[in-house]
Design a protein around this motif. Structure first.
Motif, mmCIF file in Angstrom:
data_model
loop_
_atom_site.group_PDB
_atom_site.id
_atom_site.type_symbol
_atom_site.label_atom_id
_atom_site.label_comp_id
_atom_site.label_asym_id
_atom_site.label_seq_id
_atom_site.Cartn_x
_atom_site.Cartn_y
_atom_site.Cartn_z
ATOM 1 N N PHE A 27 0.865 -1.184 0.000
ATOM 2 C CA PHE A 27 0.000 0.000 0.000
ATOM 3 C C PHE A 27 0.894 1.223 0.000
ATOM 4 C CE2 PHE A 27 -4.163 1.856 0.767
ATOM 5 C CZ PHE A 27 -3.856 3.103 1.278
ATOM 6 N N THR A 28 0.571 2.179 -0.838
ATOM 7 C CA THR A 28 1.365 3.409 -0.916
ATOM 8 C C THR A 28 0.667 4.525 -0.153
ATOM 9 O OG1 THR A 28 2.224 2.776 -3.082
ATOM 10 C CG2 THR A 28 2.407 5.095 -2.449
ATOM 11 N N PHE A 29 1.375 5.051 0.862
ATOM 12 C CA PHE A 29 0.785 6.118 1.649
ATOM 13 C C PHE A 29 0.630 7.398 0.839
ATOM 14 C CE2 PHE A 29 0.041 3.801 5.139
ATOM 15 C CZ PHE A 29 0.996 3.670 6.118
ATOM 16 N N ASP A 30 1.498 7.626 -0.108
ATOM 17 C CA ASP A 30 1.448 8.847 -0.897
ATOM 18 C C ASP A 30 0.086 8.963 -1.579
ATOM 19 O OD1 ASP A 30 3.520 10.279 -3.556
ATOM 20 O OD2 ASP A 30 2.121 11.167 -2.143
ATOM 21 N N GLY A 31 -0.609 10.049 -1.283
ATOM 22 C CA GLY A 31 -1.926 10.256 -1.873
ATOM 23 C C GLY A 31 -3.065 9.633 -1.088
ATOM 24 N N SER A 32 -2.763 9.079 0.083
ATOM 25 C CA SER A 32 -3.772 8.403 0.880
ATOM 26 C C SER A 32 -4.030 9.138 2.190
ATOM 27 C CB SER A 32 -3.311 6.976 1.196
ATOM 28 O OG SER A 32 -3.061 6.246 0.024
ATOM 29 N N ALA A 33 -5.027 8.677 2.894
ATOM 30 C CA ALA A 33 -5.295 9.151 4.246
ATOM 31 C C ALA A 33 -4.839 8.078 5.227
ATOM 32 C CB ALA A 33 -6.771 9.440 4.443
ATOM 33 N N ILE A 34 -4.169 8.516 6.275
ATOM 34 C CA ILE A 34 -3.689 7.592 7.299
ATOM 35 C C ILE A 34 -4.129 8.128 8.651
ATOM 36 C CG2 ILE A 34 -1.694 6.490 8.341
ATOM 37 C CD1 ILE A 34 -1.281 8.135 4.962
ATOM 38 N N GLY A 35 -4.652 7.252 9.460
ATOM 39 C CA GLY A 35 -5.123 7.655 10.769
ATOM 40 C C GLY A 35 -4.523 6.834 11.892
ATOM 41 N N TRP A 36 -4.455 7.444 13.052
ATOM 42 C CA TRP A 36 -4.091 6.746 14.286
ATOM 43 C C TRP A 36 -5.326 6.708 15.177
ATOM 44 C CZ3 TRP A 36 0.088 3.948 15.302
ATOM 45 C CH2 TRP A 36 1.245 4.170 14.560
ATOM 46 N N PHE A 37 -5.567 5.546 15.734
ATOM 47 C CA PHE A 37 -6.710 5.334 16.599
ATOM 48 C C PHE A 37 -6.232 4.645 17.862
ATOM 49 C CE2 PHE A 37 -9.998 6.416 13.547
ATOM 50 C CZ PHE A 37 -9.291 6.350 12.364
ATOM 51 N N ARG A 38 -7.042 4.695 18.888
ATOM 52 C CA ARG A 38 -6.695 3.987 20.119
ATOM 53 C C ARG A 38 -7.939 3.395 20.739
ATOM 54 N NH1 ARG A 38 -4.880 9.201 23.831
ATOM 55 N NH2 ARG A 38 -6.985 10.066 24.190
ATOM 56 N N GLN A 39 -7.700 2.339 21.475
ATOM 57 C CA GLN A 39 -8.799 1.673 22.166
ATOM 58 C C GLN A 39 -8.319 1.231 23.530
ATOM 59 O OE1 GLN A 39 -10.651 -1.513 19.933
ATOM 60 N NE2 GLN A 39 -12.520 -1.336 21.132
ATOM 61 N N ALA A 40 -8.970 1.764 24.543
ATOM 62 C CA ALA A 40 -8.678 1.385 25.915
ATOM 63 C C ALA A 40 -9.644 0.277 26.325
ATOM 64 C CB ALA A 40 -8.822 2.594 26.831
ATOM 65 N N PRO A 41 -9.293 -0.518 27.327
ATOM 66 C CA PRO A 41 -10.174 -1.606 27.750
ATOM 67 C C PRO A 41 -11.562 -1.098 28.106
ATOM 68 C CG PRO A 41 -8.030 -1.851 28.757
ATOM 69 C CD PRO A 41 -8.019 -0.523 28.064
ATOM 70 N N GLY A 42 -12.579 -1.724 27.542
ATOM 71 C CA GLY A 42 -13.950 -1.361 27.840
ATOM 72 C C GLY A 42 -14.456 -0.127 27.132
ATOM 73 N N LYS A 43 -13.630 0.431 26.255
ATOM 74 C CA LYS A 43 -14.035 1.638 25.542
ATOM 75 C C LYS A 43 -14.033 1.395 24.033
ATOM 76 C CE LYS A 43 -12.519 4.994 28.992
ATOM 77 N NZ LYS A 43 -11.754 6.253 29.218
ATOM 78 N N GLU A 44 -14.746 2.256 23.339
ATOM 79 C CA GLU A 44 -14.777 2.159 21.890
ATOM 80 C C GLU A 44 -13.468 2.704 21.296
ATOM 81 O OE1 GLU A 44 -19.599 2.596 21.095
ATOM 82 O OE2 GLU A 44 -18.210 4.132 20.363
ATOM 83 N N ARG A 45 -13.197 2.239 20.097
ATOM 84 C CA ARG A 45 -12.034 2.758 19.394
ATOM 85 C C ARG A 45 -12.294 4.222 19.025
ATOM 86 N NH1 ARG A 45 -9.206 -1.097 15.060
ATOM 87 N NH2 ARG A 45 -9.434 -2.389 16.945
ATOM 88 N N GLU A 46 -11.314 5.064 19.260
ATOM 89 C CA GLU A 46 -11.489 6.482 18.980
ATOM 90 C C GLU A 46 -10.352 7.004 18.100
ATOM 91 O OE1 GLU A 46 -11.196 9.074 22.348
ATOM 92 O OE2 GLU A 46 -9.381 8.131 23.112
ATOM 93 N N GLY A 47 -10.693 7.984 17.287
ATOM 94 C CA GLY A 47 -9.698 8.613 16.432
ATOM 95 C C GLY A 47 -8.806 9.542 17.234
ATOM 96 N N VAL A 48 -7.527 9.448 16.998
ATOM 97 C CA VAL A 48 -6.539 10.277 17.680
ATOM 98 C C VAL A 48 -6.024 11.370 16.749
ATOM 99 C CG1 VAL A 48 -4.269 10.288 18.768
ATOM 100 C CG2 VAL A 48 -5.841 8.393 19.191
ATOM 101 N N SER A 49 -5.616 10.961 15.568
ATOM 102 C CA SER A 49 -5.053 11.901 14.607
ATOM 103 C C SER A 49 -5.075 11.271 13.227
ATOM 104 C CB SER A 49 -3.612 12.257 14.990
ATOM 105 O OG SER A 49 -3.063 13.196 14.087
#
Length: 125
Positions: A27-49
């Motif tokens: 997969f080529t990152f150039d021209g794409s969207a890349i995100g960082w997400f996190r998930q803590a125990p018992g919580k939903e996955r959330e967008g970080v950046s």
């Protein structure tokens, strides 16, 4: 086959720093969207950046603004998340995700087709 490899997590004291990396194969990152997400125990996955490597636009969750910085190195096909002034509430498994086209907010987990395996970040108080 698309593979995203997240790395750089670990145990750090509150106030410390970590840098996460997300490297892609097939997969080529150039021209794409890349995100960082996190998930803590018992919580939903959330967008970080997230970042649009097409124009360099970056977005952050309010909880990390001013502390985290996302960047991309298209030559290395790698995206980074520099995390400073870490807090215990930042403790979670962090995932990177990528897609060629993202509709709506790039902080929404449902916008991505490709995901890395996650790296644990633990911030002690």
């Amino acid at each position: 086959e698309v593979q995203l490899q997240a790395s750089g997590g670990g145990l750090v004291q509150a106030g410390g720093s970590l840098r996460l990396s997300c490297a892609a194969a097939g997969f080529t990152f150039d021209g794409s969207a890349i995100g960082w997400f996190r998930q803590a125990p018992g919580k939903e996955r959330e967008g970080v950046s997230c970042i649009s490597s097409r124009d360099g636009s970056t977005y952050y969750a309010d909880s990390v603004k001013g502390r985290f910085t996302i960047s991309s190195d298209n030559a290395k096909n790698t995206v980074y998340l520099q995390m400073n002034s870490l807090k215990p509430e930042d403790t979670a498994v962090y995932y990177c995700a990528a897609d060629r086209l993202v509709y709506g907010s790039c902080l929404w987990p449902g916008a991505y087709d490709y995901w890395g395996q996650g790296t644990q970040v633990t911030v002690s108080s």
